[in-house]
Design an enzyme around this catalytic site. Structure first.
Site, mmCIF file in Angstrom:
data_model
loop_
_atom_site.group_PDB
_atom_site.id
_atom_site.type_symbol
_atom_site.label_atom_id
_atom_site.label_comp_id
_atom_site.label_asym_id
_atom_site.label_seq_id
_atom_site.Cartn_x
_atom_site.Cartn_y
_atom_site.Cartn_z
ATOM 1 N N LYS A 35 5.759 -4.348 4.706
ATOM 2 C CA LYS A 35 5.356 -4.277 3.291
ATOM 3 C C LYS A 35 6.563 -4.026 2.391
ATOM 4 O O LYS A 35 6.656 -4.575 1.286
ATOM 5 C CB LYS A 35 4.301 -3.180 3.101
ATOM 6 C CG LYS A 35 2.954 -3.544 3.692
ATOM 7 C CD LYS A 35 2.330 -4.654 2.877
ATOM 8 C CE LYS A 35 1.089 -5.224 3.484
ATOM 9 N NZ LYS A 35 0.641 -6.455 2.830
ATOM 10 N N HIS A 79 -12.307 3.748 6.977
ATOM 11 C CA HIS A 79 -11.684 4.774 6.136
ATOM 12 C C HIS A 79 -12.697 5.864 5.757
ATOM 13 O O HIS A 79 -13.894 5.718 6.026
ATOM 14 C CB HIS A 79 -11.106 4.132 4.875
ATOM 15 C CG HIS A 79 -9.969 3.199 5.149
ATOM 16 N ND1 HIS A 79 -9.829 1.975 4.533
ATOM 17 C CD2 HIS A 79 -8.924 3.303 5.994
ATOM 18 C CE1 HIS A 79 -8.743 1.383 4.983
ATOM 19 N NE2 HIS A 79 -8.175 2.169 5.871
ATOM 20 N N TYR A 102 4.191 -1.727 10.116
ATOM 21 C CA TYR A 102 3.422 -2.292 8.993
ATOM 22 C C TYR A 102 4.124 -1.974 7.665
ATOM 23 O O TYR A 102 4.298 -2.843 6.805
ATOM 24 C CB TYR A 102 2.015 -1.694 9.018
ATOM 25 C CG TYR A 102 1.112 -2.188 7.923
ATOM 26 C CD1 TYR A 102 0.508 -3.432 8.003
ATOM 27 C CD2 TYR A 102 0.851 -1.401 6.794
ATOM 28 C CE1 TYR A 102 -0.335 -3.894 7.002
ATOM 29 C CE2 TYR A 102 0.013 -1.855 5.781
ATOM 30 C CZ TYR A 102 -0.575 -3.098 5.898
ATOM 31 O OH TYR A 102 -1.403 -3.549 4.894
ATOM 32 N N SER A 135 0.845 -1.196 0.000
ATOM 33 C CA SER A 135 0.000 0.000 0.000
ATOM 34 C C SER A 135 0.879 1.244 0.000
ATOM 35 O O SER A 135 2.108 1.160 0.100
ATOM 36 C CB SER A 135 -0.931 0.009 1.214
ATOM 37 O OG SER A 135 -0.251 0.469 2.347
ATOM 38 N N SER A 136 0.224 2.410 -0.067
ATOM 39 C CA SER A 136 0.979 3.669 -0.194
ATOM 40 C C SER A 136 1.759 4.018 1.070
ATOM 41 O O SER A 136 2.606 4.915 1.031
ATOM 42 C CB SER A 136 0.021 4.808 -0.541
ATOM 43 O OG SER A 136 -0.923 4.958 0.492
ATOM 44 N N CYS A 137 1.500 3.314 2.179
ATOM 45 C CA CYS A 137 2.225 3.625 3.426
ATOM 46 C C CYS A 137 3.709 3.272 3.332
ATOM 47 O O CYS A 137 4.481 3.632 4.204
ATOM 48 C CB CYS A 137 1.592 2.914 4.614
ATOM 49 S SG CYS A 137 1.825 1.137 4.541
HETATM 50 N N1 LIG Z 1 -8.347 -1.647 1.826
HETATM 51 C C1 LIG Z 1 -7.588 -0.705 1.313
HETATM 52 O O1 LIG Z 1 -7.983 0.478 1.194
HETATM 53 C C2 LIG Z 1 -6.198 -1.039 0.826
HETATM 54 C C3 LIG Z 1 -5.498 -0.039 0.158
HETATM 55 C C4 LIG Z 1 -4.225 -0.308 -0.298
HETATM 56 C C5 LIG Z 1 -3.672 -1.548 -0.087
HETATM 57 N N2 LIG Z 1 -4.349 -2.531 0.563
HETATM 58 C C6 LIG Z 1 -3.638 -3.796 0.797
HETATM 59 O O2 LIG Z 1 -4.363 -4.924 0.381
HETATM 60 C C7 LIG Z 1 -4.075 -6.042 1.243
HETATM 61 C C8 LIG Z 1 -5.375 -6.624 1.769
HETATM 62 O O3 LIG Z 1 -6.107 -5.587 2.402
HETATM 63 P P1 LIG Z 1 -7.685 -5.700 2.696
HETATM 64 O O4 LIG Z 1 -8.187 -4.312 2.796
HETATM 65 O O5 LIG Z 1 -8.309 -6.651 1.760
HETATM 66 O O6 LIG Z 1 -7.640 -6.317 4.163
HETATM 67 P P2 LIG Z 1 -8.759 -7.196 4.899
HETATM 68 O O7 LIG Z 1 -10.106 -6.846 4.352
HETATM 69 O O8 LIG Z 1 -8.485 -7.053 6.346
HETATM 70 O O9 LIG Z 1 -8.398 -8.682 4.435
HETATM 71 C C9 LIG Z 1 -7.217 -9.301 4.819
HETATM 72 C C10 LIG Z 1 -7.399 -10.792 4.680
HETATM 73 O O10 LIG Z 1 -6.206 -11.468 5.121
HETATM 74 C C11 LIG Z 1 -6.573 -12.547 5.965
HETATM 75 N N3 LIG Z 1 -5.525 -12.844 6.943
HETATM 76 C C12 LIG Z 1 -4.966 -12.001 7.846
HETATM 77 N N4 LIG Z 1 -4.069 -12.653 8.582
HETATM 78 C C13 LIG Z 1 -4.052 -13.941 8.149
HETATM 79 C C14 LIG Z 1 -3.350 -15.113 8.526
HETATM 80 N N5 LIG Z 1 -2.432 -15.086 9.516
HETATM 81 N N6 LIG Z 1 -3.598 -16.263 7.877
HETATM 82 C C15 LIG Z 1 -4.515 -16.311 6.893
HETATM 83 N N7 LIG Z 1 -5.221 -15.239 6.471
HETATM 84 C C16 LIG Z 1 -4.991 -14.066 7.112
HETATM 85 C C17 LIG Z 1 -7.829 -12.053 6.659
HETATM 86 O O11 LIG Z 1 -8.548 -13.116 7.185
HETATM 87 P P3 LIG Z 1 -9.311 -12.898 8.602
HETATM 88 O O12 LIG Z 1 -10.172 -11.697 8.424
HETATM 89 O O13 LIG Z 1 -10.042 -14.156 8.758
HETATM 90 O O14 LIG Z 1 -8.229 -12.688 9.621
HETATM 91 C C18 LIG Z 1 -8.547 -11.335 5.535
HETATM 92 O O15 LIG Z 1 -9.297 -12.232 4.746
HETATM 93 C C19 LIG Z 1 -3.160 -5.497 2.339
HETATM 94 O O16 LIG Z 1 -1.837 -5.826 2.025
HETATM 95 C C20 LIG Z 1 -3.353 -4.003 2.260
HETATM 96 O O17 LIG Z 1 -2.204 -3.280 2.640
HETATM 97 C C21 LIG Z 1 -5.613 -2.298 1.031
#
Ligand SMILES: NC(=O)c1ccc[n+]([C@@H]2O[C@H](COP(=O)([O-])OP(=O)(O)OC[C@H]3O[C@@H](n4cnc5c(N)ncnc54)[C@H](OP(=O)(O)O)[C@@H]3O)[C@@H](O)[C@H]2O)c1
Length: 323
Positions: free
Chosen positions: A141, A184, A137, A108-110
């Site tokens: 990344k 957010h 974090y 991500s952008s962080c």
């Molecule tokens: N959302 C945004 O705005 C955004 C923006 C930029 C980048 N990103 C990046 O995209 C990626 C995913 O983000 P997201 O927003 O989709 O997050 P999220 O909705 O919290 O989903 C993360 C997923 O990872 C799973 N997970 C976490 N720990 C785990 C473990 N130890 N073993 C197996 N599964 C695990 C979680 O399962 P559980 O829920 O069951 O723990 C969940 O399904 C991240 O790297 C984030 O930095 C997100």
């Protein structure tokens, strides 16, 4: 045409992973494998090795991560750095050990310095001090990007390893977190304007002056960009990246003031009361915009404009949340 490679989407129940699954399925991909966190804890090295040895996926989208807001990052910094380092190291090493040639890592952008020049270019990486609140974090990344690059450099020629990284901007859309306190900007405002409409509240107060500018990308657009980047021919990808600066920003290319976002959301929700700005509250960085020309040069542009995306996001909110 993607064909029927066996694809593992890690984190398929998250906002990003679920959008990647939707996109792959919409493109006709029927051979996607997934595991819930309860079925496979990706911090468990032995379990991850066993899973890869049994399933032998051909491609991996690594969208599993421990994710959270400022409060969670500040309160649990050890969890954020440890779990993310472990998830990445376990998945990337097990992928390599089991012959996976293509992997896409989500960051991500962080990862960029707190005071990075705007818009933030890929080469701003490691050029300055990170934002302290989510430094652990961000360091994890950055390590993920460097893991991909290091496996490519060591095993690209000999084993055909081709591991890529993408850094999406702020996302919104289906699968978002609409929690009243720790969500957010867009999901938080969707909820607040919706509740204000339902309750007939005369005004909604928004933290800060409304002047900071932010960039947003509809999550299905982001997923389409991920699949596009994953499927780019290697010479094309190599032409636009370098071995030690290989990540790609995923942005919409434009930003707008929080006040404008608020007005658009109020309009989308149908809230007709006043929008007030509480200037006693902090504003955060004046601007955060990704420089996405690398992605554009690779043949991809955002397609869902904010107004259209907000309409879909609000429909998703209504379908999910009981008010
Ligand atoms: N959302 C945004 O705005 C955004 C923006 C930029 C980048 N990103 C990046 O995209 C990626 C995913 O983000 P997201 O927003 O989709 O997050 P999220 O909705 O919290 O989903 C993360 C997923 O990872 C799973 N997970 C976490 N720990 C785990 C473990 N130890 N073993 C197996 N599964 C695990 C979680 O399962 P559980 O829920 O069951 O723990 C969940 O399904 C991240 O790297 C984030 O930095 C997100």
């Amino acid at each position: 045409m993607i064909g029927q490679a066996k694809i593992y989407v890690a984190g398929h129940r998250g906002m990003v992973g679920s959008a990647i699954c939707r996109t792959l399925q919409a493109q006709g991909q029927g051979n996607i494998i997934t595991r819930t966190h309860a079925e496979l804890d990706l911090t468990n090295q032995a379990a991850v090795q066993t899973f890869f040895a049994q399933e032998k996926p051909e491609q991996v989208y690594l969208a599993a991560a421990k994710v959270g807001g400022i409060h969670a990052n500040n309160t649990y910094p050890a969890d954020f750095i440890y779990q993310n380092l472990m998830i990445q190291a376990n998945v990337i090493e097990a992928a390599f050990q089991n012959g996976v040639k293509k992997l896409l890592f989500l960051g991500s952008s962080c990862i960029y310095p707190r005071l990075a020049e705007q818009p933030m270019r890929e080469d701003a990486l490691l050029s300055g001090t990170l934002e302290p609140t989510n430094e652990p974090y961000a360091i994890a990344k950055i390590a993920g990007i460097k893991l991909c690059e290091s496996y490519n450099r060591q095993y690209g020629q000999s084993h055909g390893v081709d591991y890529r990284s993408v850094m999406p901007t702020n996302l919104y859309g289906p699968g978002d977190n609409y929690h009243p306190e720790n969500s957010h900007v867009i999901p938080a405002l969707i909820r607040r304007f919706h509740e204000a409409k339902v309750n007939g509240a005369p005004s909604v107060a928004i933290w800060g002056s409304g002047t900071p500018k932010r960039e947003f990308l509809y999550v299905d657009d982001m997923a389409a960009a991920c699949v596009h980047v994953m499927n780019l021919p290697k010479p094309t990808y190599d032409q636009h990246t370098s071995p030690m600066l290989s990540h790609i920003n995923l942005g919409s290319g434009s930003d707008l003031a929080i006040a404008e976002v608020a007005q658009k959301i109020a309009q989308t929700v149908g809230y007709t009361g006043q929008i007030e700005f509480d200037t006693s509250k902090p504003d955060g960085a004046p601007r955060k915009l990704m420089e996405s020309s690398r992605l554009n040069a690779l043949g991809w542009q955002a397609k869902v404009d904010l107004q259209h995306g907000l309409t879909k996001a609000y429909a998703n909110f209504l379908s999910q949340v009981e008010i």
